[in-house]
Scaffold this motif. Structure first.
Motif, PDB file in Angstrom:
ATOM      1  N   SER A  18       2.567  -0.040   2.543  1.00 22.03           N
ATOM      2  CA  SER A  18       2.122   0.365   3.878  1.00 22.03           C
ATOM      3  C   SER A  18       1.523  -0.801   4.659  1.00 22.03           C
ATOM      4  CB  SER A  18       1.093   1.488   3.773  1.00 22.03           C
ATOM      5  OG  SER A  18      -0.128   1.006   3.239  1.00 22.03           O
ATOM      6  N   GLY A  19       1.620  -2.002   4.124  1.00 22.71           N
ATOM      7  CA  GLY A  19       1.033  -3.149   4.812  1.00 22.71           C
ATOM      8  C   GLY A  19      -0.480  -3.088   4.867  1.00 22.71           C
ATOM      9  N   GLY A  20      -1.076  -2.415   3.885  1.00 20.50           N
ATOM     10  CA  GLY A  20      -2.531  -2.329   3.811  1.00 20.50           C
ATOM     11  C   GLY A  20      -3.119  -1.149   4.564  1.00 20.50           C
ATOM     12  N   VAL A  21      -2.305  -0.394   5.257  1.00 21.74           N
ATOM     13  CA  VAL A  21      -2.810   0.738   6.038  1.00 21.74           C
ATOM     14  C   VAL A  21      -3.284   1.873   5.125  1.00 21.74           C
ATOM     15  CG1 VAL A  21      -2.212   2.500   7.751  1.00 21.74           C
ATOM     16  CG2 VAL A  21      -1.406   0.149   8.041  1.00 21.74           C
ATOM     17  N   LEU A  22      -2.531   2.139   4.069  1.00 21.85           N
ATOM     18  CA  LEU A  22      -2.922   3.197   3.140  1.00 21.85           C
ATOM     19  C   LEU A  22      -3.785   2.612   2.036  1.00 21.85           C
ATOM     20  CD1 LEU A  22       0.423   5.184   2.734  1.00 21.85           C
ATOM     21  CD2 LEU A  22      -1.558   5.769   4.149  1.00 21.85           C
ATOM     22  N   ASP A  23      -5.079   2.752   2.192  1.00 23.76           N
ATOM     23  CA  ASP A  23      -6.041   2.305   1.195  1.00 23.76           C
ATOM     24  C   ASP A  23      -6.736   3.558   0.672  1.00 23.76           C
ATOM     25  OD1 ASP A  23      -7.657   0.773  -0.391  1.00 23.76           O
ATOM     26  OD2 ASP A  23      -8.977   0.112   1.231  1.00 23.76           O
ATOM     27  N   LEU A  24      -6.021   4.275  -0.169  1.00 22.67           N
ATOM     28  CA  LEU A  24      -6.475   5.595  -0.601  1.00 22.67           C
ATOM     29  C   LEU A  24      -7.447   5.504  -1.758  1.00 22.67           C
ATOM     30  CD1 LEU A  24      -3.016   7.384  -0.487  1.00 22.67           C
ATOM     31  CD2 LEU A  24      -4.789   7.358   1.270  1.00 22.67           C
ATOM     32  N   PRO A  25      -8.506   6.300  -1.709  1.00 25.81           N
ATOM     33  CA  PRO A  25      -9.470   6.300  -2.814  1.00 25.81           C
ATOM     34  C   PRO A  25      -8.902   6.998  -4.044  1.00 25.81           C
ATOM     35  CG  PRO A  25     -10.095   7.941  -1.172  1.00 25.81           C
ATOM     36  CD  PRO A  25      -8.905   7.196  -0.620  1.00 25.81           C
ATOM     37  N   THR A  26      -9.428   6.631  -5.197  1.00 23.85           N
ATOM     38  CA  THR A  26      -8.983   7.248  -6.449  1.00 23.85           C
ATOM     39  C   THR A  26      -9.208   8.760  -6.421  1.00 23.85           C
ATOM     40  OG1 THR A  26     -11.108   6.791  -7.503  1.00 23.85           O
ATOM     41  CG2 THR A  26      -9.350   5.168  -7.824  1.00 23.85           C
ATOM     42  N   GLY A  27     -10.243   9.197  -5.720  1.00 26.71           N
ATOM     43  CA  GLY A  27     -10.554  10.618  -5.619  1.00 26.71           C
ATOM     44  C   GLY A  27      -9.519  11.407  -4.840  1.00 26.71           C
ATOM     45  N   THR A  28      -8.631  10.719  -4.156  1.00 25.25           N
ATOM     46  CA  THR A  28      -7.521  11.367  -3.460  1.00 25.25           C
ATOM     47  C   THR A  28      -6.264  11.324  -4.316  1.00 25.25           C
ATOM     48  OG1 THR A  28      -8.394  10.800  -1.278  1.00 25.25           O
ATOM     49  CG2 THR A  28      -6.027  11.241  -1.416  1.00 25.25           C
ATOM     50  N   VAL A  29      -6.000  10.188  -4.943  1.00 26.36           N
ATOM     51  CA  VAL A  29      -4.742   9.973  -5.657  1.00 26.36           C
ATOM     52  C   VAL A  29      -4.726  10.654  -7.028  1.00 26.36           C
ATOM     53  CG1 VAL A  29      -3.189   8.230  -6.627  1.00 26.36           C
ATOM     54  CG2 VAL A  29      -4.262   7.853  -4.395  1.00 26.36           C
ATOM     55  N   TYR A  30      -5.780  10.504  -7.813  1.00 28.91           N
ATOM     56  CA  TYR A  30      -5.756  11.053  -9.173  1.00 28.91           C
ATOM     57  C   TYR A  30      -5.622  12.573  -9.222  1.00 28.91           C
ATOM     58  CZ  TYR A  30      -6.381   6.491 -11.262  1.00 28.91           C
ATOM     59  OH  TYR A  30      -6.183   5.201 -11.673  1.00 28.91           O
ATOM     60  N   PRO A  31      -6.312  13.321  -8.372  1.00 29.13           N
ATOM     61  CA  PRO A  31      -6.077  14.776  -8.375  1.00 29.13           C
ATOM     62  C   PRO A  31      -4.631  15.125  -7.994  1.00 29.13           C
ATOM     63  CG  PRO A  31      -8.152  14.288  -7.292  1.00 29.13           C
ATOM     64  CD  PRO A  31      -7.454  12.965  -7.519  1.00 29.13           C
ATOM     65  N   ALA A  32      -4.051  14.363  -7.078  1.00 30.25           N
ATOM     66  CA  ALA A  32      -2.653  14.600  -6.697  1.00 30.25           C
ATOM     67  C   ALA A  32      -1.725  14.314  -7.874  1.00 30.25           C
ATOM     68  CB  ALA A  32      -2.283  13.736  -5.491  1.00 30.25           C
ATOM     69  N   LEU A  33      -2.006  13.263  -8.634  1.00 29.35           N
ATOM     70  CA  LEU A  33      -1.182  12.949  -9.805  1.00 29.35           C
ATOM     71  C   LEU A  33      -1.249  14.080 -10.829  1.00 29.35           C
ATOM     72  CD1 LEU A  33      -2.048   9.173 -10.243  1.00 29.35           C
ATOM     73  CD2 LEU A  33       0.178  10.126  -9.603  1.00 29.35           C
ATOM     74  N   ARG A  34      -2.439  14.603 -11.073  1.00 30.74           N
ATOM     75  CA  ARG A  34      -2.580  15.704 -12.029  1.00 30.74           C
ATOM     76  C   ARG A  34      -1.836  16.951 -11.538  1.00 30.74           C
ATOM     77  NH1 ARG A  34      -7.603  13.185 -12.477  1.00 30.74           N
ATOM     78  NH2 ARG A  34      -8.624  14.590 -11.018  1.00 30.74           N
ATOM     79  N   ARG A  35      -1.913  17.217 -10.233  1.00 28.19           N
ATOM     80  CA  ARG A  35      -1.225  18.368  -9.663  1.00 28.19           C
ATOM     81  C   ARG A  35       0.297  18.210  -9.772  1.00 28.19           C
ATOM     82  NH1 ARG A  35       0.173  18.159  -4.870  1.00 28.19           N
ATOM     83  NH2 ARG A  35      -1.542  16.872  -4.136  1.00 28.19           N
ATOM     84  N   LEU A  36       0.797  17.007  -9.474  1.00 30.21           N
ATOM     85  CA  LEU A  36       2.243  16.739  -9.566  1.00 30.21           C
ATOM     86  C   LEU A  36       2.724  16.823 -11.016  1.00 30.21           C
ATOM     87  CD1 LEU A  36       2.458  13.829  -6.988  1.00 30.21           C
ATOM     88  CD2 LEU A  36       3.484  16.099  -6.746  1.00 30.21           C
ATOM     89  N   GLU A  37       1.868  16.419 -11.941  1.00 29.81           N
ATOM     90  CA  GLU A  37       2.232  16.516 -13.358  1.00 29.81           C
ATOM     91  C   GLU A  37       2.285  17.987 -13.791  1.00 29.81           C
ATOM     92  OE1 GLU A  37       1.160  14.475 -17.651  1.00 29.81           O
ATOM     93  OE2 GLU A  37      -0.356  14.405 -16.061  1.00 29.81           O
ATOM     94  N   ARG A  38       1.312  18.777 -13.361  1.00 31.97           N
ATOM     95  CA  ARG A  38       1.320  20.213 -13.701  1.00 31.97           C
ATOM     96  C   ARG A  38       2.553  20.908 -13.117  1.00 31.97           C
ATOM     97  NH1 ARG A  38      -4.155  19.846 -12.402  1.00 31.97           N
ATOM     98  NH2 ARG A  38      -3.752  20.799 -10.385  1.00 31.97           N
ATOM     99  N   ALA A  39       3.021  20.419 -11.973  1.00 33.62           N
ATOM    100  CA  ALA A  39       4.210  20.989 -11.325  1.00 33.62           C
ATOM    101  C   ALA A  39       5.509  20.448 -11.930  1.00 33.62           C
ATOM    102  CB  ALA A  39       4.177  20.700  -9.827  1.00 33.62           C
ATOM    103  N   ALA A  40       5.387  19.587 -12.946  1.00 28.09           N
ATOM    104  CA  ALA A  40       6.533  18.984 -13.653  1.00 28.09           C
ATOM    105  C   ALA A  40       7.363  18.053 -12.765  1.00 28.09           C
ATOM    106  CB  ALA A  40       7.410  20.054 -14.294  1.00 28.09           C
ATOM    107  N   LEU A  41       6.736  17.518 -11.715  1.00 28.91           N
ATOM    108  CA  LEU A  41       7.421  16.528 -10.875  1.00 28.91           C
ATOM    109  C   LEU A  41       7.198  15.123 -11.426  1.00 28.91           C
ATOM    110  CD1 LEU A  41       6.645  17.968  -7.330  1.00 28.91           C
ATOM    111  CD2 LEU A  41       8.613  18.409  -8.821  1.00 28.91           C
ATOM    112  N   LEU A  42       6.164  14.986 -12.243  1.00 23.76           N
ATOM    113  CA  LEU A  42       5.857  13.738 -12.948  1.00 23.76           C
ATOM    114  C   LEU A  42       5.625  14.066 -14.409  1.00 23.76           C
ATOM    115  CD1 LEU A  42       3.060  12.185 -10.669  1.00 23.76           C
ATOM    116  CD2 LEU A  42       5.520  11.792 -10.539  1.00 23.76           C
ATOM    117  N   SER A  43       5.895  13.093 -15.254  1.00 22.90           N
ATOM    118  CA  SER A  43       5.456  13.216 -16.639  1.00 22.90           C
ATOM    119  C   SER A  43       4.477  12.071 -16.871  1.00 22.90           C
ATOM    120  CB  SER A  43       6.631  13.154 -17.613  1.00 22.90           C
ATOM    121  OG  SER A  43       7.268  11.905 -17.544  1.00 22.90           O
TER     122      SER A  43
END
Length: 111
Positions: free
Chosen positions: A36-61
């Motif tokens: 994103s050229g530095g525009v998306l500087d997302l905190p871990t508190g945003t990304v990690y819950p999304a990763l867990r949710r995507l894993e529960r939905a079987a979109l990620l392993s």
């Protein structure tokens, strides 16, 4: 960029950076920032819950691995995740076209 601007699009962004191959959580954050050229500087508190949710939905392993001597959870895009990413891309193209058409100045001030 306002944090709420990515609401509804975070899943697609995460799936997209995992398309190239497995990454651990912090590497996903770095890839989002880099692409994103530095525009998306997302905190871990945003990304990690999304990763867990995507894993529960079987979109990620996810699997634990050791990276640089540290134990980290590495995420991989699943077949269902690739399908979801394709859908996200289609939805984004349609959505951005509509928003562009509405926001674009109209000649002569016509509605």
């Amino acid at each position: 960029m306002r944090p709420d601007a990515i609401r509804g699009h975070l899943d697609g962004l995460i799936l997209s950076v995992l398309e190239a191959g497995p990454r651990h959580g912090y590497a996903i954050i770095e890839a989002l920032q880099l692409r994103s050229g530095g525009v998306l500087d997302l905190p871990t508190g945003t990304v990690y819950p999304a990763l867990r949710r995507l894993e529960r939905a079987a979109l990620l392993s996810g699997a634990w691995s050791v990276v640089g001597g540290r134990k980290r959870r590495t995420y991989t895009l699943t077949r269902a995740g690739r399908h979801a990413l394709a859908g996200q891309r289609t939805e984004w193209t349609e959505f951005s076209s509509v928003v562009d058409a509405v926001l674009r100045p109209v000649a002569g001030g016509q509605a």
